[in-house]
Design a protein around this motif. Structure first.
Motif, short mmCIF file in Angstrom:
data_model
loop_
_atom_site.label_atom_id
_atom_site.label_comp_id
_atom_site.label_asym_id
_atom_site.label_seq_id
_atom_site.Cartn_x
_atom_site.Cartn_y
_atom_site.Cartn_z
N GLY A 39 0.86 -1.18 -0.25
CA GLY A 39 0.10 -0.09 0.13
C GLY A 39 0.63 1.45 0.00
N LEU A 40 2.13 1.12 0.01
CA LEU A 40 2.94 2.27 -0.02
C LEU A 40 2.79 3.16 -1.24
N LEU A 41 2.41 2.63 -2.33
CA LEU A 41 2.32 3.51 -3.76
C LEU A 41 1.21 4.41 -3.29
N GLN A 42 0.06 3.97 -2.80
CA GLN A 42 -1.14 4.88 -2.40
C GLN A 42 -0.89 5.72 -1.49
N ARG A 43 0.01 5.47 -0.30
CA ARG A 43 0.10 6.41 0.63
C ARG A 43 1.17 7.34 0.21
N GLY A 44 2.07 7.16 -0.54
CA GLY A 44 3.16 7.87 -0.73
C GLY A 44 3.01 8.53 -2.23
N GLY A 45 2.21 8.14 -2.81
CA GLY A 45 2.35 8.71 -4.37
C GLY A 45 2.98 7.78 -5.40
N PRO A 46 2.50 7.63 -6.65
CA PRO A 46 3.03 6.79 -7.55
C PRO A 46 4.38 6.88 -7.97
N ASP A 47 4.92 8.06 -7.60
CA ASP A 47 6.41 8.05 -8.00
C ASP A 47 7.55 8.27 -6.78
N ARG A 48 6.90 7.96 -5.57
CA ARG A 48 7.64 8.26 -4.43
C ARG A 48 8.83 7.10 -4.56
N TYR A 49 8.11 5.86 -4.83
CA TYR A 49 8.88 4.68 -4.58
C TYR A 49 9.34 4.05 -5.74
N ARG A 50 8.71 4.16 -6.86
CA ARG A 50 9.15 3.49 -8.12
C ARG A 50 10.34 4.15 -8.53
N PRO A 51 11.26 3.39 -9.34
CA PRO A 51 12.77 3.95 -9.71
C PRO A 51 12.16 4.63 -11.04
N ARG A 52 13.08 5.87 -11.04
CA ARG A 52 12.82 6.48 -12.28
C ARG A 52 13.31 5.84 -13.44
N VAL A 53 12.87 6.46 -14.58
CA VAL A 53 13.22 5.83 -15.82
C VAL A 53 14.63 6.08 -16.33
N LEU A 54 15.55 5.30 -16.23
CA LEU A 54 16.90 5.30 -16.38
C LEU A 54 17.48 5.73 -17.77
N LEU A 55 17.08 5.40 -18.81
CA LEU A 55 17.59 5.64 -20.22
C LEU A 55 16.40 6.65 -20.72
N GLY A 56 16.57 8.01 -20.32
CA GLY A 56 15.48 8.96 -20.62
C GLY A 56 15.98 9.65 -21.89
N GLY A 57 15.04 10.49 -22.32
CA GLY A 57 15.20 11.00 -23.78
C GLY A 57 16.47 11.70 -24.03
N GLN A 58 17.07 12.38 -22.95
CA GLN A 58 18.15 13.47 -23.13
C GLN A 58 19.40 12.36 -23.29
N PHE A 59 19.38 11.50 -22.34
CA PHE A 59 20.41 10.54 -22.76
C PHE A 59 20.65 9.90 -23.80
N LEU A 60 19.51 9.36 -24.40
CA LEU A 60 19.51 8.76 -25.68
C LEU A 60 19.78 9.54 -26.80
N ALA A 61 19.19 11.05 -26.62
CA ALA A 61 19.53 11.88 -27.66
C ALA A 61 21.25 12.29 -27.62
#
Length: 220
Positions: A109-131
């Motif tokens: 239930g931590l996703l609901q309590r903390g918000g969907p982005d609080r505990y999920r890992p960030r996108v590693l290979l983002g658009g700026q990196f790939l550019a």
């Protein structure tokens, strides 16, 4: 980081994967770590605080290990090799895989309590990196970096989510599925030639930036 803190984080990762956040108590973690409940609170003010520290620790150690893999690979600056090494390291980390899946058994239930982005890992290979890889001649010119970033995220999380649903006794190992996806990346998106060392530098700088961000306080 103290050895006691290290031990508590290690046993917590194991217990959360096995029993889930809700069913794992401070007493359970202290007992498994061989310390008193009071010693636990000397390191962490609460179970929630330990969980947040654990997420940061797991992501940071994952990034450092992926960096070592890529630095040791002569072709490590290529997109397919970066994807390969990041996935290979991820598959060795059960707790981190649970975060990528948003596994409610583990997160409790931590996703609901903390918000969907609080505990999920960030996108590693983002658009700026790939550019940046594209400018180094490592990604085909016709490829849109933001679209490719989203595609790589889908290709990372998709097999992790599908595995429990599609599991069969004769199914290939999950690692083999990711190897096939890495080959597809090479065929469809990777450019021949290019500056491999620039790709490696780009990844190292990405890891350093993400590690620094993990050291910043979380928003309350």
């Amino acid at each position: 980081m103290s050895s006691r803190r290290d031990t508590l984080l290690a046993v917590a990762a194991d217990l959360f994967v096995r029993y889930g956040f809700r069913r794992t108590s401070v007493e359970d973690m202290a007992r498994a770590a061989g310390v008193s409940k009071g010693a636990f609170y000397l390191e962490f003010p609460s179970k929630d605080a330990l969980f947040e520290a654990l997420v940061r620790h797991e992501v940071s150690t994952y990034l450092a290990a992926a960096r070592l893999r890529i630095e040791a690979d002569p072709e490590g600056g290529r997109l397919s090799r970066i994807y390969h090494h990041c996935i290979a390291e991820l598959l060795d980390r059960d707790f981190l895989r649970a975060l990528y899946r948003g596994d409610e058994h583990v997160l409790g239930g931590l996703l609901q309590r903390g918000g969907p982005d609080r505990y999920r890992p960030r996108v590693l290979l983002g658009g700026q990196f790939l550019a940046r890889l594209q400018r180094a001649g490592l990604v085909r010119d016709a490829v849109d970096p933001d679209t490719l970033s989203h595609t790589l995220s889908v290709l990372t999380v998709g097999p992790l989510l599908a595995e429990p649903l599609l599991h069969a006794d004769d199914a290939p190992p999950l690692g083999a599925t990711f190897e096939a996806l890495s080959a597809m990346i090479t065929t469809c998106h990777e450019a021949p030639g290019g500056d491999v060392e620039e790709g490696r530098r780009a990844f190292v700088e990405l890891v350093e930036a993400m590690t620094a961000a993990l050291a910043e306080p979380l928003p309350q």
